[in-house]
Design an enzyme around this catalytic site. Structure first.
Site, PDB file in Angstrom:
ATOM      1  N   HIS A 322     -76.687  17.452  47.811  1.00 52.20           N
ATOM      2  CA  HIS A 322     -75.930  16.967  49.069  1.00 52.20           C
ATOM      3  C   HIS A 322     -74.918  18.070  50.167  1.00 52.20           C
ATOM      4  O   HIS A 322     -74.879  17.866  51.292  1.00 52.20           O
ATOM      5  CB  HIS A 322     -74.851  16.073  48.887  1.00 52.20           C
ATOM      6  CG  HIS A 322     -75.769  14.180  48.450  1.00 52.20           C
ATOM      7  ND1 HIS A 322     -75.359  13.638  47.651  1.00 52.20           N
ATOM      8  CD2 HIS A 322     -75.775  13.543  49.959  1.00 52.20           C
ATOM      9  CE1 HIS A 322     -76.499  12.882  47.898  1.00 52.20           C
ATOM     10  NE2 HIS A 322     -76.229  12.644  48.671  1.00 52.20           N
ATOM     11  N   GLY A 323     -75.292  19.096  48.927  1.00 44.70           N
ATOM     12  CA  GLY A 323     -73.910  20.209  49.397  1.00 44.70           C
ATOM     13  C   GLY A 323     -73.693  21.177  48.670  1.00 44.70           C
ATOM     14  O   GLY A 323     -73.398  21.093  47.442  1.00 44.70           O
TER      15      GLY A 323
END
Length: 478
Positions: A322-323
């Protein structure tokens, strides 16, 4: 280009549909090529500098897939070809997404001054995972020979390209490869328009409407106990309606072309366990992590201890997907811990007596929701220090400033919770069944159908009126 923009709704989408069905009269290949070019134009509208990267990724993975599928004698083992293909995909993803994160951590450890600032291509995580799954299935012998235009459209198909769902070749490419001419289906177009309207309303009216409350917890000022909870709950519902709205809009747009996308969102806040939550939230990502990471790691085949290790590893990597930040890793680790506790509970704790089933289910729903809210703080926070501060304030009822403004905010939250918990979801309303390729069958025979259509038109109107400039979907960042 955003789904929730005037350019998309009034220019791009009508032109893409018109061209698709006009070229469809010339044959399947013409409509596929048109839709692939339209998808590239959609991507180029906001990420033109990364179109060569996307095309290069498509070409590279198509060639690797062809080598894996081909039965001709080869000098290089198939496994080596697969490893090389996946390694290249991950290297590209890692360079754009994680190089800056790695440099920042090395600077912190060794006091170096290396700075890496690379612009992240939108959608790179989604089209990379989509193609890795394709390569693994090609190696396993589960992929047919696909024509290049069909494969290119599978990867670049604009309803999914920016923020999912993660598509599977065996589900989508056969829907592109039709023998009959592409003709508009009024029923599918109408149902797609209604689903799109519902998703647009969720985004512009609900998700964007509650966004100001998020700053109570995640703003520059340290929150009080009530502000921390209000802000965390506001983000919980903002993310819910933002992602749900995107998924609805993607499904609705695709239906207008006669293509059924897989469900990616199924009322996750109605889940009564974390296991159930991950069967409902970002469903295609959960399936990808299960089929292409958790099971290859060993799954639950080597005892309970290794099952828990594999769960933790899978969820930490899922968090980092996600990041590039420790907050995402911590979010994934916390959900991994939740899943381990959930599986241990199922293994060791006896089932509740039937007469206590309803209270137990309600308690499980509340506990699951509260656990998810706590984890979202890590997901949203700018840093681990900020996350710890907010969580500490959420656990400290001695710091409270409950005034008239906070009371109004709580009522706002209650309305959102009521919609999330008690309203039917879009697929239930529309009778959408991706597996059976059916939608809206009950509505077609419903005596209140005109009123339903008027309601859909009203949602579309309110959704369009609520459009704000530069209001991106939250999952665009991943």
């Amino acid at each position: 280009m955003l789904f929730n923009s005037y350019q998309f709704i009034f220019l791009f989408l009508p032109a893409a549909l018109l061209g698709y069905f006009l070229f469809g009269r010339l044959g399947n290949l013409a409509s596929v090529v048109w839709l692939a070019l339209a998808s590239l134009a959609f991507y180029a509208a906001s990420n033109w500098q990364f179109v060569p990267l996307l095309l290069g990724s498509v070409a590279f993975n198509y060639v690797i897939g062809f080598l894996l599928i081909s039965q001709r004698p080869r000098a290089v083992p198939r496994r080596a070809i697969l490893v090389a293909g996946i390694a290249f995909d991950l290297a590209v993803l890692g360079t754009f997404k994680y190089a800056g994160f790695l440099a920042a951590n090395l600077n912190a450890l060794f006091s170096t001054g290396v700075t890496i600032d690379i612009l992240l291509p939108v959608g790179i995580s989604f089209y990379t995972f989509t193609q890795i799954a394709f390569l693994v299935d090609a190696y396993r012998g589960n992929v047919a020979h696909y024509a290049l235009p069909h494969y290119a459209l599978f990867v670049t198909y604009f309803p999914h390209l920016i923020a999912g769902p993660i598509l599977h070749h065996s589900d989508i490419i056969p829907q592109f490869d039709r023998s009959e001419a592409q003709r508009p289906d009024p029923h599918l177009i109408l149902c797609g328009l209604i689903i799109f309207a519902i998703g647009l309303f969720k985004k512009t009216a609900l998700a964007d409407g509650i966004q100001p409350l998020v700053a109570l917890a995640f703003g520059p000022v340290a929150p009080t106990f009530d502000q921390a909870w209000i802000g965390a709950l506001a983000y919980t519902f903002q993310l819910y309606f933002d992602f749900s709205g995107y998924c609805d809009m993607a499904i609705g747009i695709s239906l207008m072309f006669g293509i059924f996308l897989p469900l990616n969102f199924n009322s996750p806040y109605k889940a009564t366990s974390i296991i159930d939550f991950w069967r409902r939230w970002h469903m295609t990502l959960s399936q990808f992590l299960r089929d292409y990471l958790y099971i290859p790691l060993g799954g639950n085949r080597h005892g309970r201890l290794m099952r828990y290790v594999n769960l933790m590893l899978t969820m930490v990597l899922g968090g980092l997907w996600h990041g590039a930040a420790w907050t995402f890793a911590a979010w994934g680790a916390l959900h991994g811990l939740y899943l381990c506790v959930n599986h241990a509970w199922n293994s060791y704790v006896p089932r509740v007596s039937p007469r206590f089933a309803r209270p137990a289910e309600l308690a499980a729903l509340i506990l699951t929701f509260a656990s998810v809210v706590v984890a979202w703080v890590l997901f949203r926070a700018d840093s681990m220090a900020s996350a710890i501060l907010i969580l500490s304030r959420m656990a400290d009822p001695t710091r409270i400033a409950f005034g008239r403004g906070e009371m109004a905010d709580v009522m706002f939250i209650v309305v959102y919770a009521g919609i999330a918990w008690f309203a039917p979801n879009t697929q239930a309303i529309m009778g959408y069944d991706h597996n059976k390729r059916t939608v809206g069958e009950a509505i077609a025979a419903w005596r209140w159908r005109p009123a339903f259509l008027y309601a859909g038109a009203a949602l579309l109107a309110f959704g369009i009126l609520g459009i704000q400039p530069h209001s991106e979907f939250i999952y665009f960042r991943f």
